[in-house]
Design an enzyme around this catalytic site. Structure first.
Site, short mmCIF file in Angstrom:
data_model
loop_
_atom_site.label_atom_id
_atom_site.label_comp_id
_atom_site.label_asym_id
_atom_site.label_seq_id
_atom_site.Cartn_x
_atom_site.Cartn_y
_atom_site.Cartn_z
N HIS A 110 41.58 39.49 49.53
CA HIS A 110 40.67 39.53 48.35
C HIS A 110 41.32 38.74 47.21
O HIS A 110 42.30 39.19 46.63
CB HIS A 110 40.42 40.98 47.90
CG HIS A 110 39.51 41.08 46.72
ND1 HIS A 110 38.48 41.98 46.66
CD2 HIS A 110 39.47 40.41 45.55
CE1 HIS A 110 37.84 41.86 45.52
NE2 HIS A 110 38.44 40.91 44.81
N HIS A 122 40.63 35.79 43.79
CA HIS A 122 39.81 34.93 42.91
C HIS A 122 40.58 33.64 42.63
O HIS A 122 41.68 33.71 42.08
CB HIS A 122 39.50 35.64 41.59
CG HIS A 122 38.71 36.89 41.77
ND1 HIS A 122 37.34 36.94 41.71
CD2 HIS A 122 39.11 38.16 42.06
CE1 HIS A 122 36.92 38.17 41.95
NE2 HIS A 122 37.98 38.94 42.16
N ARG A 151 38.81 30.81 41.21
CA ARG A 151 38.09 30.06 40.17
C ARG A 151 37.83 28.62 40.62
O ARG A 151 37.80 28.33 41.81
CB ARG A 151 38.85 30.08 38.83
CG ARG A 151 39.39 31.43 38.41
CD ARG A 151 38.35 32.50 38.27
NE ARG A 151 38.91 33.70 37.63
CZ ARG A 151 38.40 34.90 37.77
NH1 ARG A 151 37.35 35.12 38.53
NH2 ARG A 151 38.94 35.93 37.15
N LYS A 192 29.60 39.33 50.10
CA LYS A 192 30.20 40.17 49.06
C LYS A 192 29.12 40.89 48.26
O LYS A 192 28.18 40.26 47.75
CB LYS A 192 31.03 39.27 48.12
CG LYS A 192 31.51 39.95 46.86
CD LYS A 192 32.70 40.85 47.12
CE LYS A 192 33.04 41.66 45.89
NZ LYS A 192 34.45 41.74 45.59
N HIS A 196 32.45 45.58 46.23
CA HIS A 196 33.01 46.05 44.95
C HIS A 196 32.39 47.42 44.72
O HIS A 196 31.25 47.54 44.28
CB HIS A 196 32.67 45.09 43.81
CG HIS A 196 33.31 45.51 42.52
ND1 HIS A 196 34.40 44.87 41.96
CD2 HIS A 196 33.06 46.57 41.71
CE1 HIS A 196 34.77 45.50 40.87
NE2 HIS A 196 33.97 46.54 40.68
N HIS A 219 39.75 46.91 46.89
CA HIS A 219 40.60 47.38 45.79
C HIS A 219 40.40 48.86 45.44
O HIS A 219 39.99 49.20 44.33
CB HIS A 219 40.45 46.51 44.54
CG HIS A 219 39.05 46.08 44.20
ND1 HIS A 219 38.01 46.95 44.04
CD2 HIS A 219 38.52 44.85 44.01
CE1 HIS A 219 36.92 46.28 43.74
NE2 HIS A 219 37.20 45.00 43.73
N LEU A 247 39.19 45.57 36.97
CA LEU A 247 38.09 46.39 37.48
C LEU A 247 38.17 46.45 39.00
O LEU A 247 38.26 45.41 39.63
CB LEU A 247 36.75 45.77 37.05
CG LEU A 247 36.61 45.76 35.52
CD1 LEU A 247 35.62 44.70 35.07
CD2 LEU A 247 36.20 47.14 35.03
N ASP A 290 43.36 40.86 44.74
CA ASP A 290 42.40 40.77 43.64
C ASP A 290 43.01 40.02 42.45
O ASP A 290 42.67 40.30 41.30
CB ASP A 290 41.90 42.15 43.21
CG ASP A 290 40.59 42.07 42.45
OD1 ASP A 290 39.99 40.98 42.40
OD2 ASP A 290 40.16 43.09 41.88
N HIS A 350 42.48 34.80 34.17
CA HIS A 350 41.66 34.47 33.00
C HIS A 350 42.57 33.84 31.97
O HIS A 350 43.75 34.21 31.87
CB HIS A 350 41.06 35.74 32.36
CG HIS A 350 40.01 36.41 33.20
ND1 HIS A 350 38.76 35.89 33.35
CD2 HIS A 350 40.05 37.54 33.93
CE1 HIS A 350 38.05 36.70 34.14
NE2 HIS A 350 38.81 37.70 34.51
O1 DOR Z 1 39.54 42.83 37.59
C1 DOR Z 1 38.68 42.18 38.14
N1 DOR Z 1 38.53 40.87 37.90
N2 DOR Z 1 37.84 42.79 38.98
C2 DOR Z 1 36.78 42.16 39.50
O2 DOR Z 1 36.07 42.78 40.24
C3 DOR Z 1 36.47 40.76 39.13
C4 DOR Z 1 37.66 40.08 38.70
C5 DOR Z 1 37.38 38.76 38.04
O3 DOR Z 1 36.61 37.97 38.59
O4 DOR Z 1 37.96 38.49 36.99
ZN ZN Z 2 37.94 40.90 42.81
#
Ligand code: DOR
Ligand code: ZN
Length: 358
Positions: free
Chosen positions: A16, A18, A20, A102, A139, A177, A226, A254, A258
């Site tokens: 899992h 991300h 970007r 998903k 999720h 998660h 999250l 996860d 950002h």
């Molecule tokens: O903490 C998180 N960030 N949980 C998520 O489900 C999405 C993710 C994000 O894309 O930043």
């Molecule tokens: Zn995630």
């Protein structure tokens, strides 16, 4: 100084992640690709990846962003919406472009506004996934504002997951998660009846912090993710599940980068960028739990077994340092965006021994 201990395991996978797009993708990808052979790539871009064609194009951009000396296999996912086309999903899965679907309940997390508003409304999709054995990654939080934020996962299991599994008993499901004792117990208690079709991923950060970490020393946005971290007893239960060696638990970081500015602001975004330090964190957690001998199951064996994939042929060495070291604190994208890495406040005694530095 020589390491106190080393551990060599088949190269792990991140189930899992991300990544970007654009400059952020380019900046974060090497940290994952140097530690993990494969990763399940989340589709919550803007706009979301909702078609096979979009997933294929995104996979190409990931391949292009990979430094030439690295090998890495992105496993692509499609973002379910109320109106997604089941024929396109099936085609993408059968052609090997899509690995899984998903489910984001609409409004539950970052970029989930295009997500599913009512699970009943996508029963034709779920039916198709079940028929072709395409995994459903969930999720697992309700977005109902009447539900206490810290209860979103528990309520999701009762309101959505249990009925869903009753209606689609052969659907291959990953509860992603997990953060609560309730979820850990649920996965264990369903082990028999699910016939290997129900699993859960566990992040490194949810095994590291409880919800106090959000508030200690002042409101800390770098601990906001999250699902949100829960009580200490939940953290302990999640650690016990992950370190038990049980085959239905495996690693999914996860890692969710950002820009620092988007985290340190009003309405700061949820997400923890853990990719550079995740393996060290997992190793430390397993060592503390007296379960270092099960780390390989969690990082390298259980995931491939669940998905019917080969274990990676390459290997990876972890080493315990004589003295704890400062982890990587932050990175910069080409566009000069800073991204803070997790953990922000502690040293790590384990690290990955790389043949060549990044
Ligand atoms: O903490 C998180 N960030 N949980 C998520 O489900 C999405 C993710 C994000 O894309 O930043
Ligand atoms: Zn995630």
């Amino acid at each position: 100084m020589p390491p106190l201990q080393t551990l060599t395991i088949p190269k792990p996978d991140d189930w899992h992640l991300h990544l970007r797009d654009g400059a952020m993708l380019k900046a974060v990808l090497p940290y994952t690709a140097s530690h993990f052979a494969r990763a399940v790539v989340m589709p919550n871009l803007k706009p979301a990846i909702t078609t096979t064609a979009a997933a294929a194009a995104y996979r190409e951009r990931i391949r292009e962003a990979l430094p030439p000396h690295m090998t890495f296999t992105p496993l692509m996912t499609a973002y379910l919406t109320d109106t997604i086309d089941p024929d396109d999903l099936e085609r993408g899965f059968k052609e090997g472009i899509l690995f899984a679907a998903k489910l984001y309940p609409a409004g539950a997390t970052t970029n989930s506004d295009q997500g599913v508003t009512d699970i009943q409304a996508i029963s034709d999709i779920l039916d198709r996934l079940q028929k072709i054995d395409m995994p459903l990654l969930i999720h697992g939080e309700v977005a109902d504002p009447a539900v206490d934020f810290f209860d979103r996962e528990t309520v999701f299991i009762d309101r959505v997951l249990i009925p869903l599994r009753r209606n689609f008993p052969a659907l291959r499901i990953v509860m992603e998660h997990i953060t609560t004792r309730y979820a850990a117990n649920y996965i264990v208690s369903e082990a028999q009846s699910s016939h290997g079709k129900l699993a859960a991923t566990v992040t490194a950060h949810h095994m590291r912090i409880n919800r106090n970490a959000l508030f200690e020393g002042g409101l800390n946005p770098h601990h906001f993710c999250l699902p949100v971290a829960k009580r200490e007893e939940d953290r302990q239960a999640v650690i016990a599940a992950a370190t038990s060696g049980a085959p239905m638990f495996f690693a999914g970081t996860d890692s969710a980068p950002h820009p620092r500015t988007a985290k340190e602001s009003s309405h700061g975004l949820g997400g923890v960028f853990s990719a550079p330090n995740a393996l060290a964190l997992y190793a430390e957690t397993f060592e503390k739990a007296g379960s270092l001998d099960r780390l390989e199951n969690f990082l390298s064996l259980n995931g491939p077994a669940f998905y019917g994939l080969p274990v990676n042929a390459a290997s990876l060495k972890l080493e315990k340092r004589a003295a704890p070291e400062e982890p990587l604190k932050s990175i910069l994208t080409e566009e000069a965006q800073e991204v803070i890495a997790f953990p922000t406040e502690s040293r790590l005694s384990w690290r990955v021994a790389l043949k060549e530095p990044l």
